[in-house]
Design an enzyme around this catalytic site. Structure first.
Site, PDB file in Angstrom:
ATOM      1  N   CYS A   1     -65.632  13.802 123.704  1.00  0.00           N
ATOM      2  CA  CYS A   1     -66.638  14.237 122.704  1.00  0.00           C
ATOM      3  C   CYS A   1     -66.194  13.968 121.271  1.00  0.00           C
ATOM      4  O   CYS A   1     -66.965  14.166 120.334  1.00  0.00           O
ATOM      5  CB  CYS A   1     -66.936  15.735 122.885  1.00  0.00           C
TER       6      CYS A   1
ATOM      7  N   GLN B   1     -47.660  -0.131 110.054  1.00  0.00           N
ATOM      8  CA  GLN B   1     -47.955  -0.203 111.496  1.00  0.00           C
ATOM      9  C   GLN B   1     -47.431   1.059 112.183  1.00  0.00           C
ATOM     10  O   GLN B   1     -47.628   1.246 113.375  1.00  0.00           O
ATOM     11  CB  GLN B   1     -47.286  -1.428 112.119  1.00  0.00           C
TER      12      GLN B   1
ATOM     13  N   ILE C   1     -33.323  -1.630 105.002  1.00  0.00           N
ATOM     14  CA  ILE C   1     -34.337  -1.409 103.954  1.00  0.00           C
ATOM     15  C   ILE C   1     -34.072  -0.140 103.168  1.00  0.00           C
ATOM     16  O   ILE C   1     -34.312  -0.107 101.955  1.00  0.00           O
ATOM     17  CB  ILE C   1     -35.746  -1.432 104.569  1.00  0.00           C
TER      18      ILE C   1
ATOM     19  N   THR D   1     -36.275   3.515 111.117  1.00  0.00           N
ATOM     20  CA  THR D   1     -35.051   3.633 111.945  1.00  0.00           C
ATOM     21  C   THR D   1     -33.975   4.436 111.207  1.00  0.00           C
ATOM     22  O   THR D   1     -33.229   5.188 111.810  1.00  0.00           O
ATOM     23  CB  THR D   1     -34.473   2.237 112.302  1.00  0.00           C
TER      24      THR D   1
ATOM     25  N   CYS E   1     -64.704  20.619 126.339  1.00  0.00           N
ATOM     26  CA  CYS E   1     -65.777  19.896 127.071  1.00  0.00           C
ATOM     27  C   CYS E   1     -65.239  19.320 128.377  1.00  0.00           C
ATOM     28  O   CYS E   1     -65.971  18.705 129.153  1.00  0.00           O
ATOM     29  CB  CYS E   1     -66.327  18.760 126.196  1.00  0.00           C
TER      30      CYS E   1
ATOM     31  N   CYS F   1     -60.583  14.529 121.138  1.00  0.00           N
ATOM     32  CA  CYS F   1     -61.038  14.474 122.535  1.00  0.00           C
ATOM     33  C   CYS F   1     -61.600  13.084 122.834  1.00  0.00           C
ATOM     34  O   CYS F   1     -62.466  12.580 122.111  1.00  0.00           O
ATOM     35  CB  CYS F   1     -62.123  15.517 122.788  1.00  0.00           C
TER      36      CYS F   1
ATOM     37  N   HIS G   1     -52.184   1.409 112.770  1.00  0.00           N
ATOM     38  CA  HIS G   1     -52.107   1.793 114.190  1.00  0.00           C
ATOM     39  C   HIS G   1     -52.299   3.289 114.390  1.00  0.00           C
ATOM     40  O   HIS G   1     -51.994   3.812 115.458  1.00  0.00           O
ATOM     41  CB  HIS G   1     -50.772   1.326 114.792  1.00  0.00           C
TER      42      HIS G   1
ATOM     43  N   ILE H   1     -46.727   5.095 113.131  1.00  0.00           N
ATOM     44  CA  ILE H   1     -47.626   6.222 113.490  1.00  0.00           C
ATOM     45  C   ILE H   1     -46.937   7.566 113.233  1.00  0.00           C
ATOM     46  O   ILE H   1     -47.355   8.593 113.742  1.00  0.00           O
ATOM     47  CB  ILE H   1     -48.028   6.096 114.984  1.00  0.00           C
TER      48      ILE H   1
HETATM   49  N1  APR Z   1     -33.912  -2.099 107.768  1.00  0.00           N
HETATM   50  C1  APR Z   1     -34.575  -3.285 107.819  1.00  0.00           C
HETATM   51  N2  APR Z   1     -35.078  -3.799 108.968  1.00  0.00           N
HETATM   52  C2  APR Z   1     -34.904  -3.061 110.099  1.00  0.00           C
HETATM   53  C3  APR Z   1     -34.214  -1.826 110.121  1.00  0.00           C
HETATM   54  C4  APR Z   1     -33.712  -1.349 108.889  1.00  0.00           C
HETATM   55  N3  APR Z   1     -33.044  -0.189 108.801  1.00  0.00           N
HETATM   56  N4  APR Z   1     -34.213  -1.363 111.406  1.00  0.00           N
HETATM   57  C5  APR Z   1     -34.860  -2.285 112.153  1.00  0.00           C
HETATM   58  N5  APR Z   1     -35.269  -3.300 111.378  1.00  0.00           N
HETATM   59  C6  APR Z   1     -36.063  -4.461 111.752  1.00  0.00           C
HETATM   60  C7  APR Z   1     -35.689  -5.067 113.094  1.00  0.00           C
HETATM   61  O1  APR Z   1     -34.735  -6.088 112.904  1.00  0.00           O
HETATM   62  C8  APR Z   1     -37.024  -5.632 113.572  1.00  0.00           C
HETATM   63  O2  APR Z   1     -37.190  -6.986 113.183  1.00  0.00           O
HETATM   64  O3  APR Z   1     -37.385  -3.993 111.889  1.00  0.00           O
HETATM   65  C9  APR Z   1     -38.080  -4.798 112.840  1.00  0.00           C
HETATM   66  C10 APR Z   1     -38.851  -3.878 113.773  1.00  0.00           C
HETATM   67  O4  APR Z   1     -39.616  -4.706 114.612  1.00  0.00           O
HETATM   68  P1  APR Z   1     -40.363  -4.065 115.871  1.00  0.00           P
HETATM   69  O5  APR Z   1     -39.426  -3.202 116.631  1.00  0.00           O
HETATM   70  O6  APR Z   1     -41.063  -5.194 116.570  1.00  0.00           O
HETATM   71  O7  APR Z   1     -41.451  -3.090 115.222  1.00  0.00           O
HETATM   72  P2  APR Z   1     -42.808  -3.492 114.538  1.00  0.00           P
HETATM   73  O8  APR Z   1     -42.722  -4.828 113.896  1.00  0.00           O
HETATM   74  O9  APR Z   1     -43.217  -2.352 113.702  1.00  0.00           O
HETATM   75  O10 APR Z   1     -43.806  -3.580 115.812  1.00  0.00           O
HETATM   76  C11 APR Z   1     -45.166  -3.786 115.516  1.00  0.00           C
HETATM   77  O11 APR Z   1     -45.677  -3.424 117.829  1.00  0.00           O
HETATM   78  O12 APR Z   1     -45.758  -2.357 119.852  1.00  0.00           O
HETATM   79  C12 APR Z   1     -46.337  -2.478 118.642  1.00  0.00           C
HETATM   80  O13 APR Z   1     -47.684  -0.760 117.822  1.00  0.00           O
HETATM   81  C13 APR Z   1     -46.357  -1.183 117.896  1.00  0.00           C
HETATM   82  O14 APR Z   1     -46.589  -0.930 115.518  1.00  0.00           O
HETATM   83  C14 APR Z   1     -45.821  -1.560 116.527  1.00  0.00           C
HETATM   84  C15 APR Z   1     -46.000  -3.053 116.497  1.00  0.00           C
END
Ligand code: APR
Length: 238
Positions: A132, A103, A231, A28, A152, A129, A121, A105
């Site tokens: 194929c 997790q 973080i 983020t 294909c 594809c 993930h 991508i």
């Molecule tokens: N520093 C620390 N924590 C943060 C920050 C930051 N700058 N920004 C956001 N967060 C925290 C939020 O408070 C939240 O608890 O990171 C967490 C992100 O959680 P999610 O949005 O649920 O993301 P994630 O846990 O990666 O989701 C897991 O869900 O839909 C699937 O495949 C998708 O990989 C994803 C999986």
């Protein structure tokens, strides 16, 4: 520097077997919204719920709708690694960090220089594809207006794990191995909401489980150290 961050710094200084497990919150501060925060992807209005769009059955039935969402919401121009990604790559270089298990991508850990990254993930920087299996450059998929097709005739898809799809066995086994043997497990930027990824935490046997997450998670009470701060800012101090 606050006491908890100092403690994390001291633990890191003393260890050469650290494993990091992260989620969307790690990116983020690079400008990529996470999923479940207030401004996260799953709380944004769209024609269908994003979790529905990011599913195997939706991709197969409505690839044009999927790609509209993919290009609008998953592909973000000019994003760069932040201090969390960079510090993790440095810790690997210093022989302290054994693996990043993510997790995400977005490929930002590798962009920061991390070598051993386990992408639970997958990645939107890879495409293939769906019929194929032929590999394609991600640009063919991430840009444009139509549904990308293979020679294909099959539909080209991102190398990501969509809902209803299994995670890669080999990557999960390797992630479990690293976590089982880790001295310190640092979990960051994840709500620990989605299984089987979130279940990996249960394989940790040590007494230095660190959670660096803006909001509370279901695993806070099991952690030996909890830091509810950004973080990137925390990793900029360790
Ligand atoms: N520093 C620390 N924590 C943060 C920050 C930051 N700058 N920004 C956001 N967060 C925290 C939020 O408070 C939240 O608890 O990171 C967490 C992100 O959680 P999610 O949005 O649920 O993301 P994630 O846990 O990666 O989701 C897991 O869900 O839909 C699937 O495949 C998708 O990989 C994803 C999986």
């Amino acid at each position: 520097m606050n006491e908890s961050i100092q403690k994390l710094k001291d633990w890191i200084q003393e260890s050469d077997n650290i494993v990091f497990f992260g989620g969307a919150g790690v990116s983020t501060e690079s400008g990529i919204p996470d999923f479940r925060s207030v401004d996260g992807l799953y709380n944004q209005k769209w024609d269908y719920p994003p979790e529905t769009i990011l599913s195997h059955s939706f991709f197969n039935r409505y690839p044009d709708e999927y790609y509209r969402f993919h290009r609008e919401k998953l592909v973000i121009e000019g994003v760069k690694p932040n201090r969390a990604h960079i510090r993790l790559a440095e810790l690997e270089e210093e022989g302290k960090l054994r693996a990043v298990i993510t997790q995400n991508i977005d490929g930002l850990h590798q962009a920061a220089g991390s070598k051993n990254v386990l992408e639970l993930h997958g990645s939107i920087l890879r495409a293939y594809c769906s019929r194929c299996g032929r590999k394609y450059p991600a640009d063919m998929m991430n840009y444009g207006t139509d549904v990308p097709k293979c020679s294909c005739g099959g539909v080209i898809r991102p190398d990501i794990v969509l809902y209803e799809e299994p995670l890669n066995d080999g990557i999960m086994t390797s992630a479990i191995q690293y976590i089982r043997n880790a001295d310190i497990l640092i979990i960051g930027g994840t709500s620990l909401n989605v299984y089987p990824a979130a279940g990996l935490i249960n394989y940790y046997n040590g007494n230095k489980l660190v959670l660096v997450n803006l909001s509370e998670t279901p695993y806070d009470r099991y952690a030996n150290l909890v830091i509810h701060e950004k973080i990137g800012e925390v990793f900029g101090q360790i």
